[in-house]
Design a protein around this motif. Structure first.
Motif, PDB file in Angstrom:
ATOM      1  N   GLU A 159     -14.726 -22.591 -61.351  1.00 61.77           N
ATOM      2  CA  GLU A 159     -15.410 -23.407 -62.344  1.00 61.77           C
ATOM      3  C   GLU A 159     -16.383 -22.547 -63.139  1.00 61.77           C
ATOM      4  OE1 GLU A 159     -17.461 -26.410 -60.143  1.00 61.77           O
ATOM      5  OE2 GLU A 159     -15.652 -27.611 -59.833  1.00 61.77           O
ATOM      6  N   LYS A 160     -16.426 -22.767 -64.448  1.00 60.62           N
ATOM      7  CA  LYS A 160     -17.417 -22.095 -65.294  1.00 60.62           C
ATOM      8  C   LYS A 160     -18.491 -23.121 -65.658  1.00 60.62           C
ATOM      9  CE  LYS A 160     -18.164 -19.387 -69.419  1.00 60.62           C
ATOM     10  NZ  LYS A 160     -17.616 -18.831 -70.645  1.00 60.62           N
ATOM     11  N   ARG A 161     -19.723 -22.812 -65.273  1.00 61.60           N
ATOM     12  CA  ARG A 161     -20.837 -23.715 -65.553  1.00 61.60           C
ATOM     13  C   ARG A 161     -21.748 -23.069 -66.598  1.00 61.60           C
ATOM     14  NH1 ARG A 161     -22.008 -25.092 -59.198  1.00 61.60           N
ATOM     15  NH2 ARG A 161     -19.967 -25.988 -58.795  1.00 61.60           N
ATOM     16  N   PRO A 162     -22.071 -23.802 -67.636  1.00 57.91           N
ATOM     17  CA  PRO A 162     -22.911 -23.227 -68.700  1.00 57.91           C
ATOM     18  C   PRO A 162     -24.226 -22.688 -68.127  1.00 57.91           C
ATOM     19  CG  PRO A 162     -22.101 -25.383 -69.331  1.00 57.91           C
ATOM     20  CD  PRO A 162     -21.712 -25.184 -67.907  1.00 57.91           C
ATOM     21  N   LEU A 163     -24.590 -21.529 -68.562  1.00 55.33           N
ATOM     22  CA  LEU A 163     -25.818 -20.823 -68.194  1.00 55.33           C
ATOM     23  C   LEU A 163     -25.804 -20.252 -66.780  1.00 55.33           C
ATOM     24  CD1 LEU A 163     -28.463 -23.255 -69.729  1.00 55.33           C
ATOM     25  CD2 LEU A 163     -27.471 -21.235 -70.791  1.00 55.33           C
ATOM     26  N   PHE A 167     -18.339 -20.251 -60.518  1.00 55.83           N
ATOM     27  CA  PHE A 167     -18.474 -20.681 -59.129  1.00 55.83           C
ATOM     28  C   PHE A 167     -17.089 -20.936 -58.556  1.00 55.83           C
ATOM     29  CE2 PHE A 167     -22.671 -21.531 -60.621  1.00 55.83           C
ATOM     30  CZ  PHE A 167     -23.501 -21.496 -59.511  1.00 55.83           C
ATOM     31  N   TYR A 168     -16.978 -20.775 -57.249  1.00 51.03           N
ATOM     32  CA  TYR A 168     -15.774 -21.184 -56.537  1.00 51.03           C
ATOM     33  C   TYR A 168     -16.099 -22.491 -55.826  1.00 51.03           C
ATOM     34  CZ  TYR A 168     -14.020 -16.501 -57.391  1.00 51.03           C
ATOM     35  OH  TYR A 168     -13.600 -15.352 -57.996  1.00 51.03           O
ATOM     36  N   ASN A 169     -15.373 -23.546 -56.182  1.00 46.19           N
ATOM     37  CA  ASN A 169     -15.568 -24.853 -55.569  1.00 46.19           C
ATOM     38  C   ASN A 169     -14.490 -25.061 -54.504  1.00 46.19           C
ATOM     39  OD1 ASN A 169     -14.455 -27.993 -55.931  1.00 46.19           O
ATOM     40  ND2 ASN A 169     -16.637 -27.768 -55.493  1.00 46.19           N
ATOM     41  N   PHE A 170     -14.900 -25.100 -53.248  1.00 45.13           N
ATOM     42  CA  PHE A 170     -13.987 -25.322 -52.124  1.00 45.13           C
ATOM     43  C   PHE A 170     -13.948 -26.820 -51.836  1.00 45.13           C
ATOM     44  CE2 PHE A 170     -15.289 -20.964 -51.763  1.00 45.13           C
ATOM     45  CZ  PHE A 170     -14.144 -20.304 -51.344  1.00 45.13           C
ATOM     46  N   HIS A 171     -12.746 -27.360 -51.739  1.00 49.30           N
ATOM     47  CA  HIS A 171     -12.583 -28.786 -51.479  1.00 49.30           C
ATOM     48  C   HIS A 171     -11.242 -29.022 -50.786  1.00 49.30           C
ATOM     49  CE1 HIS A 171     -10.727 -28.005 -55.420  1.00 49.30           C
ATOM     50  NE2 HIS A 171      -9.875 -28.973 -55.093  1.00 49.30           N
ATOM     51  N   TYR A 172     -11.028 -30.268 -50.375  1.00 53.89           N
ATOM     52  CA  TYR A 172      -9.749 -30.623 -49.759  1.00 53.89           C
ATOM     53  C   TYR A 172      -9.338 -32.018 -50.203  1.00 53.89           C
ATOM     54  CZ  TYR A 172     -12.393 -33.330 -46.268  1.00 53.89           C
ATOM     55  OH  TYR A 172     -13.215 -34.230 -45.644  1.00 53.89           O
ATOM     56  N   LYS A 192     -21.669 -14.139 -63.745  1.00 50.56           N
ATOM     57  CA  LYS A 192     -21.433 -14.618 -65.110  1.00 50.56           C
ATOM     58  C   LYS A 192     -20.177 -13.997 -65.704  1.00 50.56           C
ATOM     59  CE  LYS A 192     -26.050 -16.088 -66.115  1.00 50.56           C
ATOM     60  NZ  LYS A 192     -27.048 -16.341 -67.129  1.00 50.56           N
ATOM     61  N   ASN A 193     -19.658 -12.977 -65.067  1.00 46.54           N
ATOM     62  CA  ASN A 193     -18.424 -12.330 -65.517  1.00 46.54           C
ATOM     63  C   ASN A 193     -17.206 -13.113 -65.038  1.00 46.54           C
ATOM     64  OD1 ASN A 193     -19.971 -10.237 -66.607  1.00 46.54           O
ATOM     65  ND2 ASN A 193     -19.923  -9.115 -64.671  1.00 46.54           N
ATOM     66  N   THR A 194     -16.122 -13.022 -65.793  1.00 45.13           N
ATOM     67  CA  THR A 194     -14.879 -13.712 -65.423  1.00 45.13           C
ATOM     68  C   THR A 194     -14.345 -13.134 -64.113  1.00 45.13           C
ATOM     69  OG1 THR A 194     -14.360 -13.995 -67.758  1.00 45.13           O
ATOM     70  CG2 THR A 194     -12.556 -14.289 -66.185  1.00 45.13           C
ATOM     71  N   PRO A 195     -14.062 -13.995 -63.126  1.00 42.31           N
ATOM     72  CA  PRO A 195     -13.566 -13.488 -61.834  1.00 42.31           C
ATOM     73  C   PRO A 195     -12.127 -13.015 -61.937  1.00 42.31           C
ATOM     74  CG  PRO A 195     -13.647 -15.873 -61.805  1.00 42.31           C
ATOM     75  CD  PRO A 195     -14.243 -15.445 -63.123  1.00 42.31           C
ATOM     76  N   PRO A 196     -11.715 -12.124 -61.032  1.00 46.67           N
ATOM     77  CA  PRO A 196     -10.309 -11.692 -61.024  1.00 46.67           C
ATOM     78  C   PRO A 196      -9.403 -12.828 -60.541  1.00 46.67           C
ATOM     79  CG  PRO A 196     -11.525 -10.693 -59.221  1.00 46.67           C
ATOM     80  CD  PRO A 196     -12.523 -11.449 -60.031  1.00 46.67           C
ATOM     81  N   LYS A 197      -8.105 -12.621 -60.720  1.00 42.80           N
ATOM     82  CA  LYS A 197      -7.132 -13.606 -60.242  1.00 42.80           C
ATOM     83  C   LYS A 197      -7.051 -13.558 -58.726  1.00 42.80           C
ATOM     84  CE  LYS A 197      -4.275 -13.452 -64.377  1.00 42.80           C
ATOM     85  NZ  LYS A 197      -2.956 -13.169 -64.939  1.00 42.80           N
ATOM     86  N   TRP A 198      -6.615 -14.669 -58.143  1.00 44.44           N
ATOM     87  CA  TRP A 198      -6.410 -14.728 -56.693  1.00 44.44           C
ATOM     88  C   TRP A 198      -5.309 -13.758 -56.291  1.00 44.44           C
ATOM     89  CZ3 TRP A 198     -10.441 -16.831 -54.788  1.00 44.44           C
ATOM     90  CH2 TRP A 198     -11.020 -17.961 -55.347  1.00 44.44           C
TER      91      TRP A 198
END
Length: 200
Positions: A159-163, A167-172, A192-198
């Motif tokens: 997820e990209k959150r302004p400012l 974040f990585y949101n873990f859910h089920y 704040k940098n774009t994360p790499p691919k899984w």
């Protein structure tokens, strides 16, 4: 010389059969002369003690049944698949926070599911084989192998959150609600940098 010849034959049989067939040692006892002193020098009590030791062995009295452990069947494979999804670029950055904050919640959900389905003795549960790559969410699924249906689907969403950055949101998701509701396990901040691919 005879001993060297015996050793050579044993080695040849092992090499030729690739270790599948072992040479019968009765052959060597029949080849030894009756007056061989090597057999006569062995004390008889040690042979008798050895036989008693084998008869009293715990292996003789108990039959071993493979025990189904939730750790071996579900929890260890789940953690391994999560690390596989993180890959070598994401894993080292988030591993400590994942181990301390997220995975204990995953364990709790899995244990509750196992308990609600009657335990591993009554239901054959398994972890899916491979997580998805790129930016897809799937980490692993817990499924019932008898009817080939998923019970829980564990996902992680970027997820990209302004400012704040990424974040990585873990859910089920669960089969009970048709896999539509997000049950949150927690978030881990990337940067704040774009994360790499899984899987990278």
């Amino acid at each position: 010389m005879k001993k060297h010849f015996q050793n050579l034959i044993i080695a040849l049989v092992a090499v030729l059969t690739l270790g599948v067939i072992s040479p019968n040692h009765e052959i060597w006892t029949n080849l030894q002369p009756k007056d061989d002193t090597r057999e006569a020098n062995l004390p008889t009590t040690s042979k008798h003690d050895l036989q008693l030791g084998l008869e009293d062995s715990i292996f003789e009295r108990e039959t071993f049944e493979p025990s189904l452990s939730i750790e071996d069947v579900l929890l260890h494979p789940a953690k391994e698949l999560a690390y596989l999804k993180f890959g070598s670029r994401i894993g080292p950055v988030i591993q400590n926070e994942f181990d301390s904050n997220i995975f204990p919640k995953i364990e709790e959900v899995i244990q509750q599911t196992v308990a609600s389905t009657g335990g591993l003795e009554n239901r054959m549960l398994a972890i899916s084989e491979y997580p998805s790559g790129d930016y897809a969410e799937k980490m692993f699924h817990v499924s019932d192998t008898e009817n080939a249906k998923d019970l829980i689907r564990f996902h992680v969403r970027t997820e990209k959150r302004p400012l704040d950055g990424y974040f990585y949101n873990f859910h089920y998701h669960t089969a009970e609600d048709g896999f539509t509701v997000h049950h949150s396990l927690g978030d881990i901040h990337w940067s704040k940098n774009t994360p790499p691919k899984w899987l990278s």
